[in-house]
Motif scaffolding. Structure first.
Motif, PDB file in Angstrom:
ATOM      1  N   GLY A 142      -0.905   3.054  -9.851  1.00  0.00           N
ATOM      2  CA  GLY A 142      -1.296   4.317  -9.239  1.00  0.00           C
ATOM      3  C   GLY A 142      -2.500   4.170  -8.337  1.00  0.00           C
ATOM      4  O   GLY A 142      -2.969   3.061  -8.052  1.00  0.00           O
ATOM      5  N   GLY A 143      -3.011   5.314  -7.889  1.00  0.00           N
ATOM      6  CA  GLY A 143      -4.135   5.321  -6.975  1.00  0.00           C
ATOM      7  C   GLY A 143      -5.455   5.063  -7.664  1.00  0.00           C
ATOM      8  O   GLY A 143      -5.516   4.789  -8.870  1.00  0.00           O
ATOM      9  N   GLU A 144      -6.516   5.176  -6.891  1.00  0.00           N
ATOM     10  CA  GLU A 144      -7.842   4.844  -7.399  1.00  0.00           C
ATOM     11  C   GLU A 144      -8.223   5.663  -8.623  1.00  0.00           C
ATOM     12  O   GLU A 144      -8.850   5.157  -9.554  1.00  0.00           O
ATOM     13  CB  GLU A 144      -8.872   5.040  -6.287  1.00  0.00           C
ATOM     14  CG  GLU A 144     -10.285   4.632  -6.658  1.00  0.00           C
ATOM     15  CD  GLU A 144     -11.253   4.729  -5.510  1.00  0.00           C
ATOM     16  OE1 GLU A 144     -12.430   4.374  -5.691  1.00  0.00           O
ATOM     17  OE2 GLU A 144     -10.838   5.154  -4.412  1.00  0.00           O
ATOM     18  N   LYS A 145      -7.857   6.925  -8.661  1.00  0.00           N
ATOM     19  CA  LYS A 145      -8.226   7.792  -9.779  1.00  0.00           C
ATOM     20  C   LYS A 145      -7.357   7.554 -11.008  1.00  0.00           C
ATOM     21  O   LYS A 145      -7.797   7.772 -12.136  1.00  0.00           O
ATOM     22  CB  LYS A 145      -8.132   9.258  -9.362  1.00  0.00           C
ATOM     23  CG  LYS A 145      -9.146   9.660  -8.304  1.00  0.00           C
ATOM     24  CD  LYS A 145      -9.042  11.140  -7.971  1.00  0.00           C
ATOM     25  CE  LYS A 145     -10.075  11.548  -6.932  1.00  0.00           C
ATOM     26  NZ  LYS A 145      -9.975  12.992  -6.587  1.00  0.00           N
ATOM     27  N   GLU A 146      -6.116   7.113 -10.811  1.00  0.00           N
ATOM     28  CA  GLU A 146      -5.195   6.932 -11.936  1.00  0.00           C
ATOM     29  C   GLU A 146      -5.185   5.517 -12.502  1.00  0.00           C
ATOM     30  O   GLU A 146      -4.836   5.309 -13.663  1.00  0.00           O
ATOM     31  CB  GLU A 146      -3.761   7.285 -11.492  1.00  0.00           C
ATOM     32  CG  GLU A 146      -3.559   8.705 -11.030  1.00  0.00           C
ATOM     33  CD  GLU A 146      -3.928   8.900  -9.577  1.00  0.00           C
ATOM     34  OE1 GLU A 146      -3.938   7.891  -8.826  1.00  0.00           O
ATOM     35  OE2 GLU A 146      -4.245  10.040  -9.179  1.00  0.00           O
ATOM     36  N   ALA A 168       2.573  -5.118  -2.805  1.00  0.00           N
ATOM     37  CA  ALA A 168       2.728  -5.216  -4.253  1.00  0.00           C
ATOM     38  C   ALA A 168       1.619  -4.498  -5.004  1.00  0.00           C
ATOM     39  O   ALA A 168       1.776  -4.166  -6.191  1.00  0.00           O
ATOM     40  CB  ALA A 168       2.782  -6.679  -4.686  1.00  0.00           C
ATOM     41  N   LEU A 169       0.494  -4.238  -4.341  1.00  0.00           N
ATOM     42  CA  LEU A 169      -0.597  -3.509  -4.991  1.00  0.00           C
ATOM     43  C   LEU A 169      -0.147  -2.131  -5.451  1.00  0.00           C
ATOM     44  O   LEU A 169      -0.645  -1.592  -6.437  1.00  0.00           O
ATOM     45  CB  LEU A 169      -1.786  -3.372  -4.039  1.00  0.00           C
ATOM     46  CG  LEU A 169      -2.506  -4.662  -3.638  1.00  0.00           C
ATOM     47  CD1 LEU A 169      -3.573  -4.370  -2.596  1.00  0.00           C
ATOM     48  CD2 LEU A 169      -3.127  -5.345  -4.840  1.00  0.00           C
ATOM     49  N   ASP A 170       0.815  -1.540  -4.747  1.00  0.00           N
ATOM     50  CA  ASP A 170       1.302  -0.210  -5.099  1.00  0.00           C
ATOM     51  C   ASP A 170       2.255  -0.242  -6.290  1.00  0.00           C
ATOM     52  O   ASP A 170       2.614   0.819  -6.828  1.00  0.00           O
ATOM     53  CB  ASP A 170       2.006   0.428  -3.899  1.00  0.00           C
ATOM     54  CG  ASP A 170       1.056   0.625  -2.723  1.00  0.00           C
ATOM     55  OD1 ASP A 170      -0.125   0.923  -2.967  1.00  0.00           O
ATOM     56  OD2 ASP A 170       1.506   0.466  -1.565  1.00  0.00           O
TER      57      ASP A 170
END
Length: 490
Positions: A142-146, A168-170
């Motif tokens: 997930g994103g920075e917050k998740e 692949a980071l996503d």
């Protein structure tokens, strides 16, 4: 610069002393820091009573197996007069965790251990329950917050528009990483906690037979190559995730300078062998290797024994990293890594900061004589040259390139010297003391290595791993009533 460095050094010494005092006081009052319970409890209270208020600790998709053993398997109740306190049965959370998870005890593990696992399991895990597997505080995607990992690891976030970023980071960090995986130091699979080593890891997503990939690699063989030698797995300032430092023919896509078309599944060079190929451009290095007053036997082999022919994370294109590439042969220095304090160039930036890797004019292939070597970084009149376009600085007349923030990040202590006096105390000499009756004669031989080790040791890197006290000074100053009487070094 000098005043700032001296003040910083004094601040760090005071800070370290205060931290030691604080630690002693903290351990002394630790029992008093246990949480005061809002209602009185009996010393032998059972888990059922705890869950009357703390039922949320058993809710979640992943519940800690220790919950089945009862709260008192991890906590204890202490009653002092009319005050009830609840605390862990150990001094720290990590000490408690390894009573069951002994296989995660960093003290017993080899290689690189994920830093929170060394000192604070609760930085990643909830000790009771969570909606995430392994009781993680957040998901690993997930994103920075998740994403829990992105709480510390900011790589891949806020990538400049012209830079490249691995898709692949996503997919989540666990696509490539296993947090607690450890093993032999120096192997990327264990150093970076990878699910498997490259190229097998990369080929899980990238098909080596894909026509687009084959064209990008100029139809040269790459299916068995280590992708990480040329590509950064997260982000890069270069297109296609290319490594920071690239061999010019590779960068310019002129592969034909070095390669013929592959034949029978094998790489074919334009010259008879690797060394013959390299010297077509680097004949100056070949002459240095052959004619140097002090020769480096390791440089006499193939250039690709030490250098990657395509790309690297470091200047000079070392195959692994600027330290490991040397320690593979220089095992006597590798053994010094066991000591608690390391000289940054020796086990950080790379051996070639101080040593000439191809050959030189001085013993041990050093870049300068005597104290001049040390004072290139620790002297108060040395100014590194800037290569602003490359975000680098250089020392030793441009022969050594360093990251532009190297001295800010590593805090090299600048000695407050004047006329070779001033360290470790005012008026103390750091170089040979001449005979006042004959200024051509050395009265007392002295240099940095009279007191310091160049690679590793105890704090302050003092010789013979001695402590920084008067007993150490007694090695030279045997008569404390007359400190001018010096015992010559043997």
């Amino acid at each position: 610069m000098l005043v700032e460095s001296r003040n910083r050094w004094r601040f760090e010494k005071v800070r370290d002393g205060l931290m030691q005092v604080f630690l002693v006081l903290f351990m002394a009052v630790l029992p008093m820091l246990a949480a005061t319970h809002p209602v009185p409890l009996d010393k032998n209270t059972d888990a059922a009573k705890c869950l009357e208020c703390h039922s949320d600790k058993q809710q979640g998709k992943a519940i800690h197996s220790a919950m089945a053993s009862g709260c008192m398997s991890c906590h204890e109740i202490r009653i002092n007069k009319d005050v009830t306190r609840v605390k862990l049965i150990t001094a720290t959370p990590v000490a408690l965790c390894i009573t069951c998870h002994a296989d995660k005890n960093a003290a017993d593990l080899k290689g690189t251990v994920h830093s929170p696992a060394v000192r604070d399991c609760l930085k990643c895990h909830d000790p009771h329950s969570s909606d995430n597997k392994n009781q993680l505080l957040k998901a690993s995607a997930g994103g920075e917050k998740e994403n829990l990992c992105l709480s510390c690891h900011q790589i891949g976030l806020k990538v400049p528009e012209k830079d490249s970023r691995h898709a692949a980071l996503d997919m989540g960090c666990e696509t490539c990483h296993v947090t607690h995986k450890t093993g032999e130091k120096g192997k990327p699979e264990f150093d970076f906690h990878l699910t498997k080593t490259a190229p097998a890891l990369c080929l899980d997503c990238h098909d080596a037979k894909d026509a687009t990939l084959q064209e990008a690699h100029r139809n040269q063989l790459f299916g068995n190559a280590n992708c990480l030698t040329c590509h950064d797995p997260h982000q890069s300032a270069m297109p296609k995730l290319m490594a920071k430092f690239v061999h010019p023919p590779f960068r310019d896509k002129t592969c034909e300078v070095c390669h013929e078309p592959a034949k029978d599944g094998k790489v074919v060079l334009t010259q008879s062998d690797v060394k013959a190929l390299c010297v077509t451009c680097h004949d100056d290095k070949a002459k240095l290797i052959e004619t140097a007053k002090v020769q480096h036997p390791g440089a006499a082999g193939d250039c690709t024994d030490c250098h990657d022919p395509h790309a690297s994370k470091s200047p000079g294109l070392p195959k692994t990293d600027p330290v490991s590439i040397c320690l593979g042969c220089h095992t006597e220095v590798a053994d010094l890594e066991k000591k608690p304090v390391h000289h940054q160039p020796a086990f950080g930036q790379g051996c070639a900061v101080c040593h000439e890797p191809h050959g030189g004019a001085r013993a041990k292939l050093l870049r300068a004589d005597g104290n001049a070597l040390c004072l290139e970084c620790h002297g108060n009149d040395t100014v590194p040259q800037k290569l602003e376009a490359q975000h680098l600085i250089t020392i030793f007349d441009g022969k050594v390139r360093l990251p532009e923030d190297y001295f800010d990040k590593n805090k090299a202590y600048v000695l407050p010297l004047r006329y070779n006096l001033g360290h470790p105390v005012s008026r103390h000499p750091v170089a040979d003391v001449m005979d006042p009756t004959n200024i051509q004669k050395v009265k007392n031989k002295l240099s940095c290595v009279r007191c310091h080790q160049p690679h590793a040791g105890q704090p302050q890197l003092l010789v013979k791993d001695q402590q920084n006290n008067m007993a150490f000074c007694d090695n030279c100053h045997r008569n404390r009533l007359d400190m001018t009487q010096i015992v010559e070094a043997k």
